[in-house]
Design an enzyme around this catalytic site. Structure first.
Site, PDB file in Angstrom:
ATOM      1  N   GLY A  35      39.892  32.372  21.235  1.00 31.60           N
ATOM      2  CA  GLY A  35      39.699  31.984  19.834  1.00 31.60           C
ATOM      3  C   GLY A  35      40.980  32.221  19.057  1.00 31.60           C
ATOM      4  O   GLY A  35      41.417  33.364  18.915  1.00 31.60           O
ATOM      5  N   LYS A  53      28.880  46.625   8.604  1.00 28.81           N
ATOM      6  CA  LYS A  53      29.811  45.497   8.428  1.00 28.81           C
ATOM      7  C   LYS A  53      29.032  44.269   7.937  1.00 28.81           C
ATOM      8  O   LYS A  53      29.524  43.495   7.120  1.00 28.81           O
ATOM      9  CB  LYS A  53      30.532  45.216   9.753  1.00 28.81           C
ATOM     10  CG  LYS A  53      31.402  43.963   9.792  1.00 28.81           C
ATOM     11  CD  LYS A  53      32.715  44.135   9.047  1.00 28.81           C
ATOM     12  CE  LYS A  53      33.494  42.836   8.847  1.00 28.81           C
ATOM     13  NZ  LYS A  53      34.029  42.236  10.021  1.00 28.81           N
ATOM     14  N   ASN A 104      29.863  41.957   4.754  1.00 33.73           N
ATOM     15  CA  ASN A 104      30.023  40.502   4.818  1.00 33.73           C
ATOM     16  C   ASN A 104      29.016  39.775   3.925  1.00 33.73           C
ATOM     17  O   ASN A 104      29.352  38.782   3.286  1.00 33.73           O
ATOM     18  CB  ASN A 104      29.870  40.000   6.263  1.00 33.73           C
ATOM     19  CG  ASN A 104      31.084  40.295   7.117  1.00 33.73           C
ATOM     20  OD1 ASN A 104      30.957  40.761   8.233  1.00 33.73           O
ATOM     21  ND2 ASN A 104      32.271  40.037   6.597  1.00 33.73           N
ATOM     22  N   ASN A 158      38.858  37.923  -2.317  1.00 36.56           N
ATOM     23  CA  ASN A 158      37.952  39.079  -2.390  1.00 36.56           C
ATOM     24  C   ASN A 158      38.132  39.871  -3.683  1.00 36.56           C
ATOM     25  O   ASN A 158      37.164  40.269  -4.323  1.00 36.56           O
ATOM     26  CB  ASN A 158      38.204  40.029  -1.211  1.00 36.56           C
ATOM     27  CG  ASN A 158      37.834  39.408   0.119  1.00 36.56           C
ATOM     28  OD1 ASN A 158      37.204  38.363   0.157  1.00 36.56           O
ATOM     29  ND2 ASN A 158      38.231  40.041   1.213  1.00 36.56           N
ATOM     30  N   SER A 201      36.620  35.128   5.629  1.00 34.44           N
ATOM     31  CA  SER A 201      36.462  34.126   6.684  1.00 34.44           C
ATOM     32  C   SER A 201      35.565  32.960   6.239  1.00 34.44           C
ATOM     33  O   SER A 201      35.837  31.803   6.553  1.00 34.44           O
ATOM     34  CB  SER A 201      35.903  34.789   7.942  1.00 34.44           C
ATOM     35  OG  SER A 201      34.746  35.532   7.632  1.00 34.44           O
TER      36      SER A 201
HETATM   37  O1  KPL Z   1      35.189  40.540   7.440  1.00 31.17           O
HETATM   38  C1  KPL Z   1      35.650  40.028   6.473  1.00 31.17           C
HETATM   39  C2  KPL Z   1      35.689  38.541   6.469  1.00 31.17           C
HETATM   40  O2  KPL Z   1      36.550  37.963   5.833  1.00 31.17           O
HETATM   41  O3  KPL Z   1      34.844  37.967   7.162  1.00 31.17           O
HETATM   42  C3  KPL Z   1      36.029  40.884   5.295  1.00 31.17           C
HETATM   43  C4  KPL Z   1      35.966  42.345   5.661  1.00 31.17           C
HETATM   44  C5  KPL Z   1      35.070  40.586   4.177  1.00 31.17           C
HETATM   45  C6  KPL Z   1      37.436  40.706   4.822  1.00 31.17           C
HETATM   46  O4  KPL Z   1      37.621  39.593   4.052  1.00 31.17           O
END
Ligand code: KPL
Length: 299
Positions: free
Chosen positions: A11, A186, A190, A204, A256
């Site tokens: 990936g 986590k 998210n 963010n 992401s």
């Molecule tokens: O995991 C993340 C993502 O972007 O998916 C965070 C921790 C929110 C960082 O942007």
């Protein structure tokens, strides 16, 4: 020093590029993506410095033509929804006992991988913040921490070995013998960040401004009790502190899900929000904010 093993990273998105750039300095590394590309990867360090890094790159489709050493471990850096099919393709090229390290967001793919894969499946929960820049670039927007373990805590020595190599490569990593708790934490991060920044197309750090601040707090107020109802231990400083600390540390990052929405790619809506909605149904709790986020987020 231990003899350097061969690892593959599957990936070539933001985290795949970031891990490959770091790991290629300390072990024999191949980055496997979808598109053929031999150009060096351009690393934008958190300090603002830019480095071009040579990383051996291959595609899944052409793996059979190569005579690379078989990997001692494969880091899975694909999107959650693309992981099972990528692993199926990969399986033809590696020993079935090869350990996998899943970097995926959410908590749905990890147990499924552990069910279908004959070898050890390690799971990582990482707060490294990175986004792709062009075909071969990655911006390391915020340094984070990576926790590694496996669901049943069957492979602590392997997890510690993996942590050794991640640290040697300059990533801050720790073994966690309660990785499932960490994955749920986590997921809370998210769920509180990703759908909102994707919907409003903001970084963010902008979540700290009005009116977003209140929205984040409302989501956290809903997530905390739901996860505790599933038996998840709250983080020591509480759910709000957990989320707001990541927002501060990753203020400059494009999450992401925002990257996926901007690129018109499928999002990780199911992996991130579905486990929470399922928990709400199981506990017969109303989750109006999460329902709205789910409906407002493209799939
Ligand atoms: O995991 C993340 C993502 O972007 O998916 C965070 C921790 C929110 C960082 O942007």
């Amino acid at each position: 020093m231990r003899p350097a093993p061969t690892w593959w990273v599957l990936g070539a998105g933001a985290l795949g590029r970031l891990f490959a750039i770091r790991l290629t300095t300390t072990l024999s590394l191949h980055l496997i993506g979808r598109r053929p590309d031999d150009s060096p990867l351009r690393y934008h360090a958190p300090s603002g410095e830019i480095h071009d890094v040579d990383v051996a790159r291959t595609t899944l489709a052409t793996l059979a033509l190569h005579t690379h050493a078989r990997p001692a471990l494969v880091v899975l850096a694909t999107k959650s929804h693309a992981t099972l099919s990528a692993v199926e393709e990969l399986a033809a090229h590696i020993d079935p006992q090869t350990p996998l390290l899943s970097l995926q967001n959410g908590f749905s793919i990890q147990p499924r991988l552990a069910d279908i894969w004959a070898g050890p499946v390690l799971c990582a929960s990482t707060t490294e913040g990175a986004y792709v820049e062009g075909n071969a670039g990655v911006v390391h927007a915020g340094t984070g921490t990576t926790w590694v373990g496996d669901i049943e805590n069957t492979w602590p020595a392997l997890a510690r070995d993996c942590v050794y190599w991640l640290n040697l490569a300059g990533l801050s990593a720790y073994h966690d013998d309660a990785i499932v708790q960490r994955l749920w934490h986590k997921l809370a991060i998210n769920a509180a960040i990703n759908p909102l920044v994707a919907r409003y197309r903001i970084r963010n750090g902008q979540l700290r401004d009005r009116p977003f601040r209140r929205m984040v707090d409302t989501v956290i107020d809903e997530i905390g009790p739901l996860l505790e109802g599933e038996g998840v231990t709250p983080p020591p400083a509480g759910w709000h502190t957990l989320v707001w600390e990541v927002i501060a540390a990753m203020a400059n990052n494009r999450a992401s899900m925002l990257q996926d929405v901007l690129a018109g790619r499928p999002t990780e809506r199911e992996a991130i929000l579905r486990p929470l909605l399922t928990a709400a149904e199981r506990q017969r709790c109303a989750a109006p904010t999460l329902e709205t986020l789910y409906h407002d987020t493209p799939s």
